[in-house]
Design a protein around this motif. Structure first.
Motif, PDB file in Angstrom:
ATOM      1  N   LEU A 140       0.819  -1.219   0.000  1.00 26.15           N
ATOM      2  CA  LEU A 140       0.000   0.000   0.000  1.00 26.15           C
ATOM      3  C   LEU A 140       0.850   1.265   0.000  1.00 26.15           C
ATOM      4  N   TRP A 141       2.034   1.160   0.571  1.00 27.71           N
ATOM      5  CA  TRP A 141       2.934   2.317   0.680  1.00 27.71           C
ATOM      6  C   TRP A 141       3.655   2.587  -0.639  1.00 27.71           C
ATOM      7  N   THR A 142       4.046   1.517  -1.338  1.00 21.46           N
ATOM      8  CA  THR A 142       4.874   1.666  -2.536  1.00 21.46           C
ATOM      9  C   THR A 142       4.257   2.573  -3.595  1.00 21.46           C
ATOM     10  N   PRO A 143       2.962   2.422  -3.947  1.00 25.43           N
ATOM     11  CA  PRO A 143       2.399   3.321  -4.978  1.00 25.43           C
ATOM     12  C   PRO A 143       2.409   4.799  -4.581  1.00 25.43           C
TER      13      PRO A 143
ATOM     14  N   TRP B 116       2.094   3.992  -8.933  1.00 21.94           N
ATOM     15  CA  TRP B 116       0.635   4.067  -8.855  1.00 21.94           C
ATOM     16  C   TRP B 116       0.001   3.687 -10.198  1.00 21.94           C
ATOM     17  N   VAL B 117       0.578   4.222 -11.286  1.00 20.28           N
ATOM     18  CA  VAL B 117       0.062   3.932 -12.625  1.00 20.28           C
ATOM     19  C   VAL B 117       0.162   2.441 -12.928  1.00 20.28           C
TER      20      VAL B 117
ATOM     21  N   THR C  31      -3.893   1.426 -12.890  1.00 28.45           N
ATOM     22  CA  THR C  31      -4.481   1.894 -14.142  1.00 28.45           C
ATOM     23  C   THR C  31      -4.404   0.791 -15.192  1.00 28.45           C
ATOM     24  N   PHE C  32      -5.325   0.827 -16.114  1.00 28.21           N
ATOM     25  CA  PHE C  32      -5.384  -0.151 -17.193  1.00 28.21           C
ATOM     26  C   PHE C  32      -4.408   0.253 -18.298  1.00 28.21           C
ATOM     27  N   PRO C  33      -3.700  -0.662 -18.985  1.00 27.28           N
ATOM     28  CA  PRO C  33      -3.819  -2.125 -18.922  1.00 27.28           C
ATOM     29  C   PRO C  33      -2.820  -2.813 -17.981  1.00 27.28           C
TER      30      PRO C  33
ATOM     31  N   GLY D  51       5.873  -9.013  -7.925  1.00 24.69           N
ATOM     32  CA  GLY D  51       5.230  -7.716  -7.713  1.00 24.69           C
ATOM     33  C   GLY D  51       6.224  -6.572  -7.784  1.00 24.69           C
ATOM     34  N   LEU D  52       7.418  -6.796  -7.229  1.00 27.52           N
ATOM     35  CA  LEU D  52       8.470  -5.791  -7.294  1.00 27.52           C
ATOM     36  C   LEU D  52       8.870  -5.536  -8.745  1.00 27.52           C
ATOM     37  N   GLY D  53       8.995  -6.622  -9.516  1.00 22.71           N
ATOM     38  CA  GLY D  53       9.348  -6.478 -10.925  1.00 22.71           C
ATOM     39  C   GLY D  53       8.306  -5.704 -11.714  1.00 22.71           C
ATOM     40  N   ILE D  54       7.030  -5.981 -11.424  1.00 18.37           N
ATOM     41  CA  ILE D  54       5.951  -5.254 -12.096  1.00 18.37           C
ATOM     42  C   ILE D  54       6.037  -3.758 -11.794  1.00 18.37           C
ATOM     43  N   SER D  55       6.413  -3.421 -10.571  1.00 18.27           N
ATOM     44  CA  SER D  55       6.486  -2.012 -10.167  1.00 18.27           C
ATOM     45  C   SER D  55       7.581  -1.257 -10.897  1.00 18.27           C
ATOM     46  N   VAL D  56       8.752  -1.873 -11.063  1.00 21.09           N
ATOM     47  CA  VAL D  56       9.912  -1.110 -11.538  1.00 21.09           C
ATOM     48  C   VAL D  56      10.221  -1.304 -13.026  1.00 21.09           C
ATOM     49  N   TRP D  57       9.711  -2.353 -13.635  1.00 18.67           N
ATOM     50  CA  TRP D  57      10.073  -2.657 -15.019  1.00 18.67           C
ATOM     51  C   TRP D  57       9.805  -1.463 -15.947  1.00 18.67           C
ATOM     52  N   PRO D  58      10.732  -1.123 -16.876  1.00 18.26           N
ATOM     53  CA  PRO D  58      11.986  -1.792 -17.235  1.00 18.26           C
ATOM     54  C   PRO D  58      13.223  -1.138 -16.598  1.00 18.26           C
TER      55      PRO D  58
END
Length: 332
Positions: A208-211, A218-219, A223-225, A270-277
């Motif tokens: 909850l804190w990371t976004p 946050w995006v 947000t989609f997609p 989840g970490l990878g999804i946040s920072v990629w690429p």
């Protein structure tokens, strides 16, 4: 071929394998004060003795690979995280010394047991702090670190440090539960659910804190997609926790231990999804940080040879010492 992308996956896998393997033996050290007597501590040490130093091979592969393959990222990340990384390495060294000296110290065994616990705790905490400091963002100007000496220390990084301590303790309890018998086995089993609950609580807080740290996070999550990739992660975390509980209820120690590792894997995804690429979050991408393609190709040839060898001897060690550990630290 996109060599930078391939090497990004190689480094990411090496770091995760280190966390998955060295995490449980650090966790055993963190749990040391909760073990009742010297015989139980001998048994716990015996459960990790054949594999603990080999587990740290993956840390060398991850750090050395970062230096060789993504030199710009190395030049930015390490100055930003000098303090937690140096303290972590010193703790790992002190822990290794304590591991060996404990056996031969006679009347000073109590000191080396506390040193083993302290080294394990500090190493885990500093790894978590480094992760949080990296995730919250590193100030970059041009091609160099532009932040201050204490930027790594923040409420968020301390929270991630505590999260990793509880997570590693959960892995350690799962490993002791898998490898031992009798009272120690039962007590380790009783640790897993409380530690898993604490770990999940930290996962929720950090998630909850990371976004809130950066708009790009946050995006990605809301947000989609891109949220299509993110939404399944918390659902799978819940299912994994349920699997841990059911496995313990049925007495399936191996399934319970593997489920705790899956919990770490889901957090890693989840970490990878946040920072990629990015390799330096919100500042430097894999492509920007990569060495020239000729260097990447040359190094990849070496990796194709060495990584399977490391996997082979790691697998052999775990297979040879696959049995339970007898009271006092001997395999059977």
């Amino acid at each position: 071929m996109d060599l930078a992308l391939i090497w990004g996956f190689v480094i990411a896998i090496a770091v995760f394998v280190y966390v998955a393997l060295d995490g449980f033996d650090l966790g055993v050290g963190i749990l040391f004060p909760l073990l009742r007597d010297e015989a139980e501590r001998d048994t716990a040490i015996g459960a990790i003795a054949p594999v603990w130093d080999g587990n740290e091979t993956w840390l060398i592969l991850g750090g050395g690979g970062l230096f060789a393959v993504f030199p710009l990222a190395y030049a930015v990340i390490f100055p930003a995280l000098y303090v937690p990384l140096i303290v972590m390495l010193l703790a790992l060294i002190f822990r290794g010394v304590a591991f060996e000296f404990r056996v031969h110290s006679g009347g000073h065994k109590w000191f080396w047991e506390r040193a083993f616990f302290g080294g394990s705790l500090v190493a885990a905490f500093m790894q978590g702090i480094a992760l949080g400091a990296w995730l919250q963002g590193i100030e970059v100007e041009g091609r160099a670190y532009a932040g201050g000496w204490w930027d790594w220390l923040s409420p968020f990084s301390v929270t991630t440090g505590l999260a990793l301590v509880f997570g590693y303790a959960m892995l350690g309890a799962g490993w002791i539960n898998l490898k031992t018998e009798g009272a120690l086995h039962e007590r380790a089993q009783s640790f897993i659910i409380p530690l898993a609950a604490a770990t999940v609580a930290f996962i929720v807080v950090v998630s909850l804190w990371t976004p809130l740290l950066n708009e790009r996070y946050w995006v990605r999550w809301f947000t989609f997609p891109t949220m299509i990739y993110a939404v399944p992660v918390p659902v799978l975390v819940a299912l994994t926790v349920l699997t841990i509980w059911q496995a313990l209820k049925q007495g399936w120690a191996l399934r319970a231990f593997l489920a705790t590792e899956v919990l770490f894997l889901l957090c890693y995804i989840g970490l990878g999804i946040s920072v990629w690429p990015d390799i330096v979050p919100t500042a430097i991408t894999l492509q920007q940080a990569a060495a020239p393609d000729k260097s990447l190709g040359f190094l990849l040839v070496g990796a194709v040879v060495l990584v399977p060898l490391i996997l082979a001897y790691t697998a052999a060690a775990y297979w040879i010492f696959r049995g339970k550990v007898r009271h006092g630290g001997y395999h059977h």
